[in-house]
Design an enzyme around this catalytic site. Structure first.
Site, mmCIF file in Angstrom:
data_model
loop_
_atom_site.group_PDB
_atom_site.id
_atom_site.type_symbol
_atom_site.label_atom_id
_atom_site.label_comp_id
_atom_site.label_asym_id
_atom_site.label_seq_id
_atom_site.Cartn_x
_atom_site.Cartn_y
_atom_site.Cartn_z
ATOM 1 N N THR A 66 32.003 33.988 36.545
ATOM 2 C CA THR A 66 31.680 33.776 37.962
ATOM 3 C C THR A 66 30.180 33.762 38.195
ATOM 4 O O THR A 66 29.684 33.101 39.101
ATOM 5 C CB THR A 66 32.367 34.880 38.797
ATOM 6 O OG1 THR A 66 33.765 34.737 38.630
ATOM 7 C CG2 THR A 66 32.036 34.783 40.269
ATOM 8 N N LYS A 101 37.372 47.281 34.477
ATOM 9 C CA LYS A 101 37.373 46.564 35.752
ATOM 10 C C LYS A 101 38.487 47.135 36.622
ATOM 11 O O LYS A 101 39.626 47.268 36.169
ATOM 12 C CB LYS A 101 37.583 45.061 35.504
ATOM 13 C CG LYS A 101 37.501 44.232 36.777
ATOM 14 C CD LYS A 101 37.510 42.721 36.519
ATOM 15 C CE LYS A 101 37.431 41.979 37.846
ATOM 16 N NZ LYS A 101 37.328 40.532 37.716
ATOM 17 N N THR A 153 33.773 38.647 34.421
ATOM 18 C CA THR A 153 34.108 40.075 34.504
ATOM 19 C C THR A 153 35.536 40.381 34.046
ATOM 20 O O THR A 153 35.832 41.521 33.691
ATOM 21 C CB THR A 153 33.941 40.585 35.955
ATOM 22 O OG1 THR A 153 34.811 39.833 36.808
ATOM 23 C CG2 THR A 153 32.509 40.460 36.411
ATOM 24 N N ASP A 154 36.415 39.369 34.022
ATOM 25 C CA ASP A 154 37.829 39.652 33.728
ATOM 26 C C ASP A 154 38.026 40.327 32.368
ATOM 27 O O ASP A 154 38.789 41.274 32.244
ATOM 28 C CB ASP A 154 38.662 38.351 33.737
ATOM 29 C CG ASP A 154 38.843 37.783 35.131
ATOM 30 O OD1 ASP A 154 38.373 38.414 36.103
ATOM 31 O OD2 ASP A 154 39.450 36.697 35.249
ATOM 32 N N GLU A 214 54.566 64.456 24.979
ATOM 33 C CA GLU A 214 55.963 64.141 25.330
ATOM 34 C C GLU A 214 56.670 63.403 24.196
ATOM 35 O O GLU A 214 57.883 63.369 24.121
ATOM 36 C CB GLU A 214 55.991 63.262 26.577
ATOM 37 C CG GLU A 214 56.038 64.027 27.881
ATOM 38 C CD GLU A 214 56.190 63.084 29.058
ATOM 39 O OE1 GLU A 214 57.331 62.839 29.480
ATOM 40 O OE2 GLU A 214 55.164 62.588 29.556
ATOM 41 N N TYR A 221 36.490 28.937 43.855
ATOM 42 C CA TYR A 221 35.357 28.455 43.064
ATOM 43 C C TYR A 221 35.816 28.199 41.644
ATOM 44 O O TYR A 221 36.916 28.582 41.248
ATOM 45 C CB TYR A 221 34.215 29.480 43.067
ATOM 46 C CG TYR A 221 34.565 30.738 42.299
ATOM 47 C CD1 TYR A 221 35.326 31.737 42.905
ATOM 48 C CD2 TYR A 221 34.171 30.911 40.970
ATOM 49 C CE1 TYR A 221 35.690 32.869 42.196
ATOM 50 C CE2 TYR A 221 34.536 32.048 40.266
ATOM 51 C CZ TYR A 221 35.294 33.020 40.883
ATOM 52 O OH TYR A 221 35.654 34.122 40.188
HETATM 53 N N1 ASP Z 1 37.597 34.880 36.321
HETATM 54 C C1 ASP Z 1 36.181 35.166 36.289
HETATM 55 C C2 ASP Z 1 35.795 35.393 34.849
HETATM 56 O O1 ASP Z 1 36.128 36.400 34.315
HETATM 57 C C3 ASP Z 1 35.876 36.342 37.130
HETATM 58 C C4 ASP Z 1 34.453 36.841 37.095
HETATM 59 O O2 ASP Z 1 33.628 36.461 36.305
HETATM 60 O O3 ASP Z 1 34.155 37.723 37.924
HETATM 61 O O4 ASP Z 1 35.151 34.545 34.292
#
Ligand code: ASP
Length: 331
Positions: free
Chosen positions: A15, A167, A94-95, A288, A28
């Protein structure tokens, strides 16, 4: 006059490089802006470090692959082995950032800083978070106090260690947390404060190497839930998995039918790691579940995605179950 550190920025997409048709539109596409475009968008970046940019890939990190990760790691190792590079910044979606961060944490062979960053809002958005995240990431990579801290992730003024971060929010800029062990530090407009160092083995103390490695053994993650069908384990193994990470409920649990099936798989030599779908806490041995009797491994603090990375790297070499368990307590 102070000589500026030399930092390479390696872009992989995400992103932070995403573009939308308008600045207020939530929809996007990731990975549209190239590394030069990102560098140029950040005012005063060249006052922090002497920079050069390289494009490794330009994908949304949902499409991150081990082929790209291996290429990225070997490029970082090559750059950091040279005197003329003081640190590296990796821009990434971020994923799956936590997976690549942990993978690099185990496979980079240098004490020099490797800092990952990304964004929750696309490059073209109103109040995009990418430019300040990149500014802070370069500040951290250029700072000598960042040496020997393992791979770090800088997002939203926070510095996270690769071992701990995860995340936690699908849209918020405050998405990354290090819920079990806390932050490594903060960075506010380039002003860095470290609270602590990494507490597990990483980079130069890691025994993992990617030399002559072009692919990794298959390890699957199975998400435990009420009435989970045990034949999911058969499906993984018959498709070629040599290890399975259970994203268990609670403290790494699964129902009786799956437990029995997993124990039978472990008897056949499949590595079964119990992790948890719960976002915080550790998975302990023999609480457990009787791990000794069932030949299971527990993930300790690692979430399922990172437990998978560690198991894949561990299985590049022949190891006993006990040896693999020890790795989960060391990395
Ligand atoms: N789907 C995007 C990615 O991981 C989300 C992001 O970058 O925040 O490339």
């Amino acid at each position: 006059m102070k000589t500026l550190a030399r930092v390479s920025i390696l872009a992989t997409g995400g992103t932070i490089a995403g573009a939308a048709p308008s600045s207020t539109q939530p929809g996007y596409t990731s990975g549209k802006i190239n590394v030069e475009g990102m560098i140029q968008a950040v005012p005063n970046l060249e006052q922090l470090a002497r920079l050069n940019g390289e494009q490794i890939s330009n994908v949304g990190s949902q499409d991150m692959s081990f082929e790209i990760m291996i290429r990225l790691a070997s490029r970082i190792n090559a750059l950091l082995s040279k005197e003329e590079t003081d640190g590296v910044v990796v821009t990434h979606g971020t994923d799956t950032m936590e997976e690549t961060a942990f993978f690099l944490n185990l496979t980079i062979k240098s004490p020099k800083p490797v800092v990952m960053t990304g964004a929750m809002r696309p490059f073209t958005a109103l109040s995009a978070d990418g430019p300040l995240n990149l500014y802070n990431a370069v500040a951290v990579a250029a700072d000598p106090r960042s040496l020997d801290r393992g791979v770090m992730v800088v997002m939203n003024d926070r510095i996270h260690g690769a071992h701990s971060l995860t995340k936690t929010n699908t849209t918020s800029v405050e998405t990354f947390l290090s819920p079990v062990n806390g932050l490594m530090g903060t960075v506010i407009y380039g002003d860095i404060q470290y609270f602590r160092g990494p507490f597990r083995k990483h980079t130069i103390s890691s025994e993992f190497s990617l030399q002559n490695v072009s692919a990794l053994p298959r390890v699957d993650i199975l998400y435990a839930c009420a009435d989970m069908p045990p034949d999911l384990l058969d499906c993984s193994v018959s498709s070629g998995a040599v290890g399975i990470v259970i994203a268990g409920d609670g403290n790494g649990n699964m129902n009786g039918a799956c437990l029995e099936k997993a124990a039978r798989m472990a008897d056949r030599g499949i590595f079964i790691v119990r992790s948890s779908r719960v976002p915080t806490g550790t998975v302990g041995r023999n609480l457990e579940v009787d791990d000794d009797a069932n030949n299971f491994i527990v993930s300790d603090e690692l979430n399922p995605a990172k437990a998978r990375i560690l198991l894949m790297l561990a299985l590049l070499k022949k190891r006993t179950r006990q040896q693999v368990q020890d790795l989960f307590y060391s990395y």
